[in-house]
Design an enzyme around this catalytic site. Structure first.
Site, mmCIF file in Angstrom:
data_model
loop_
_atom_site.group_PDB
_atom_site.id
_atom_site.type_symbol
_atom_site.label_atom_id
_atom_site.label_comp_id
_atom_site.label_asym_id
_atom_site.label_seq_id
_atom_site.Cartn_x
_atom_site.Cartn_y
_atom_site.Cartn_z
ATOM 1 N N TRP A 179 13.391 -100.609 -9.706
ATOM 2 C CA TRP A 179 14.631 -100.921 -10.428
ATOM 3 C C TRP A 179 14.374 -101.567 -11.776
ATOM 4 C CZ3 TRP A 179 17.684 -97.632 -9.043
ATOM 5 C CH2 TRP A 179 18.009 -97.355 -7.726
ATOM 6 N N ASP A 219 23.299 -106.417 9.914
ATOM 7 C CA ASP A 219 22.690 -105.167 10.363
ATOM 8 C C ASP A 219 23.757 -104.096 10.194
ATOM 9 O OD1 ASP A 219 21.916 -102.933 11.943
ATOM 10 O OD2 ASP A 219 20.565 -104.219 13.090
ATOM 11 N N HIS A 255 18.702 -91.810 2.285
ATOM 12 C CA HIS A 255 17.527 -90.925 2.344
ATOM 13 C C HIS A 255 16.526 -91.357 3.422
ATOM 14 C CE1 HIS A 255 14.566 -93.142 -0.619
ATOM 15 N NE2 HIS A 255 15.044 -93.943 0.297
HETATM 16 C C1 LIG Z 1 14.497 -98.096 1.121
HETATM 17 S S1 LIG Z 1 14.996 -99.744 1.143
HETATM 18 C C2 LIG Z 1 16.145 -99.823 -0.212
HETATM 19 C C3 LIG Z 1 16.315 -101.203 -0.726
HETATM 20 C C4 LIG Z 1 17.286 -101.359 -1.881
HETATM 21 N N1 LIG Z 1 18.598 -100.852 -1.586
HETATM 22 C C5 LIG Z 1 16.702 -100.689 -3.112
HETATM 23 O O1 LIG Z 1 17.139 -99.583 -3.471
HETATM 24 O O2 LIG Z 1 15.803 -101.270 -3.714
HETATM 25 C C6 LIG Z 1 16.053 -99.818 2.559
HETATM 26 C C7 LIG Z 1 16.657 -101.202 2.795
HETATM 27 O O3 LIG Z 1 17.516 -101.132 3.940
HETATM 28 C C8 LIG Z 1 17.318 -102.296 4.709
HETATM 29 N N2 LIG Z 1 17.737 -102.010 6.089
HETATM 30 C C9 LIG Z 1 17.139 -101.171 6.966
HETATM 31 N N3 LIG Z 1 17.830 -101.140 8.125
HETATM 32 C C10 LIG Z 1 18.876 -101.982 7.964
HETATM 33 C C11 LIG Z 1 19.966 -102.374 8.805
HETATM 34 N N4 LIG Z 1 20.092 -101.876 10.030
HETATM 35 N N5 LIG Z 1 20.866 -103.255 8.312
HETATM 36 C C12 LIG Z 1 20.729 -103.777 7.056
HETATM 37 N N6 LIG Z 1 19.732 -103.418 6.213
HETATM 38 C C13 LIG Z 1 18.828 -102.549 6.662
HETATM 39 C C14 LIG Z 1 15.841 -102.559 4.560
HETATM 40 O O4 LIG Z 1 15.485 -103.872 4.919
HETATM 41 C C15 LIG Z 1 15.617 -102.257 3.100
HETATM 42 O O5 LIG Z 1 15.864 -103.387 2.304
#
Ligand SMILES: C[S@@+](CC[C@H](N)C(=O)[O-])C[C@H]1O[C@@H](n2cnc3c(N)ncnc32)[C@H](O)[C@@H]1O
Length: 348
Positions: free
Chosen positions: A168, A239, A258
């Protein structure tokens, strides 16, 4: 054009040889980052010899000189020969993007690629054969627990958060300004990680409140390591699959859809639609394929990356439009930013 290219490749396969050796280029840059080459040259007031650099970095002089000469050949470093001695210096690109302390540094993302993504790609053939991620084979962790694998230790979690941040650094402004979001007064960045994109939104839309919702361990890590003085964003543990999604005017889903299979994506979007205030919406930030399934080389590589590391893939805009409509959203607008990440806005 393609015919012409392949004809010239028959005479001598220049491009093929370049592709076959691509991994050596990547590993050369990765290793230079890990050894601290670019940072040393940034800090140095003057160009340095391989000997001086080897001494400061604690490497062999011969090995380092060969690495520096590769970086010169690919135009990442500059070199000047003075009376038979080579003096090395960063190019502007190396100073800006490769030196660790530059504000636009990609250093964390490069180290993550070297230490985590590269070993995963070593099993790409198996991933294609089996149609699933290689977390089990590479790290001995269950393939269905994607984020347990990614967050297998606090150190790995911090590295992943650093990876998310560093993308970012170069793309956040384009996403925050792809649409005028000023009418959305409460914004929740679902899975917003350490909050880099959320901070950009808060900066761009100062009259909106911006909250990052992520898994408890991630939020605690973000608060320990990534909170900035005068931070204007809020953090909330949650969550998005198994917990409650708080109400808001706008939800950000950046690089979330994705990661997952279609049924989970639809479930998530339906939950968001229910929680969303009337007149609100959802903003998706993803790499977008073309509608015919083609894409840039980088897009195709990222889609394969989702195969080796997650259960998801990269999609064209129509995939997201269809899911958003199924979940009850309307007025889907797509903005191709011309950079790596694109934006899609849909309204309730
Ligand atoms: C690929 S990363 C993207 C992070 C951020 N949105 C970015 O674009 O930089 C996916 C994010 O989803 C979060 N995540 C995964 N499962 C989740 C859940 N069940 N509830 C909340 N967050 C979750 C992860 O911890 C991670 O921060």
């Amino acid at each position: 054009m393609a015919e012409h290219l392949s004809q010239s490749e028959l005479d001598y396969p220049f491009k093929l040889l370049e592709y076959l050796n691509g991994y050596r280029i990547s590993k050369g840059i990765f290793s230079a980052c890990e050894l601290g080459v670019f940072e040393l040259l940034l800090e140095s007031e003057k160009p340095l010899t391989a000997g001086e650099m080897a001494q400061k970095l604690g490497t062999s002089e011969d090995g380092l000189k060969r690495l520096l000469d590769l970086l010169v050949a690919i135009e990442i470093l500059n070199v000047e020969d003075v009376q038979g001695t080579a003096f090395y210096n960063n190019t502007d690109v190396a100073n800006l993007y490769l030196a660790k302390s530059s504000p636009k540094s990609l250093h964390t993302s490069i180290v993550y690629q070297s230490q985590t993504i590269y070993p995963l790609w070593n099993n790409l053939g198996d991933a294609v054969r089996e149609g699933k991620n290689q977390n089990e084979k590479t790290f001995g962790l269950p393939s269905e627990e994607i984020f347990s694998a990614i967050y297998r230790s606090e150190d790995e979690m911090l590295k992943f958060m650093g990876l998310m941040n560093s993308t970012w650094v170069i793309d956040r402004h384009d996403i925050a300004t792809a649409f005028d979001l000023s009418r959305f007064k409460s914004i929740i960045d679902l899975g917003g990680c350490s909050g880099v994109l959320a901070r950009e939104l808060a900066k761009e839309y100062p009259s909106s409140t911006v909250t990052v919702l992520d898994l408890p361990d991630v939020i605690q890590s973000a608060q320990r390591h990534f909170v900035q003085e005068g931070d204007t964003i809020r953090f909330q543990e949650g969550d998005f699959f198994d917990g409650e999604i708080p109400s808001a005017d706008l939800y950000i889903l950046a690089r979330i859809l994705h990661d997952w299979k279609d049924d989970k994506n639809l479930k998530l979007l339906k939950k968001i639609h229910t929680a969303c205030n009337t007149g609100g919406g959802v903003l998706i930030a993803e790499v977008l394929m073309f509608e015919n399934g083609r894409g840039t080389t980088l897009t195709q590589m990222l889609s394969l990356n989702m195969l080796v590391q997650t259960e998801g893939k990269e999609h064209p805009p129509s995939y997201y439009k269809h899911l958003l409509n199924e979940a009850g959203f309307r007025d889907v607008q797509v903005c191709r930013t011309g950079k790596l990440y694109d934006a899609i806005l849909a309204l309730k």
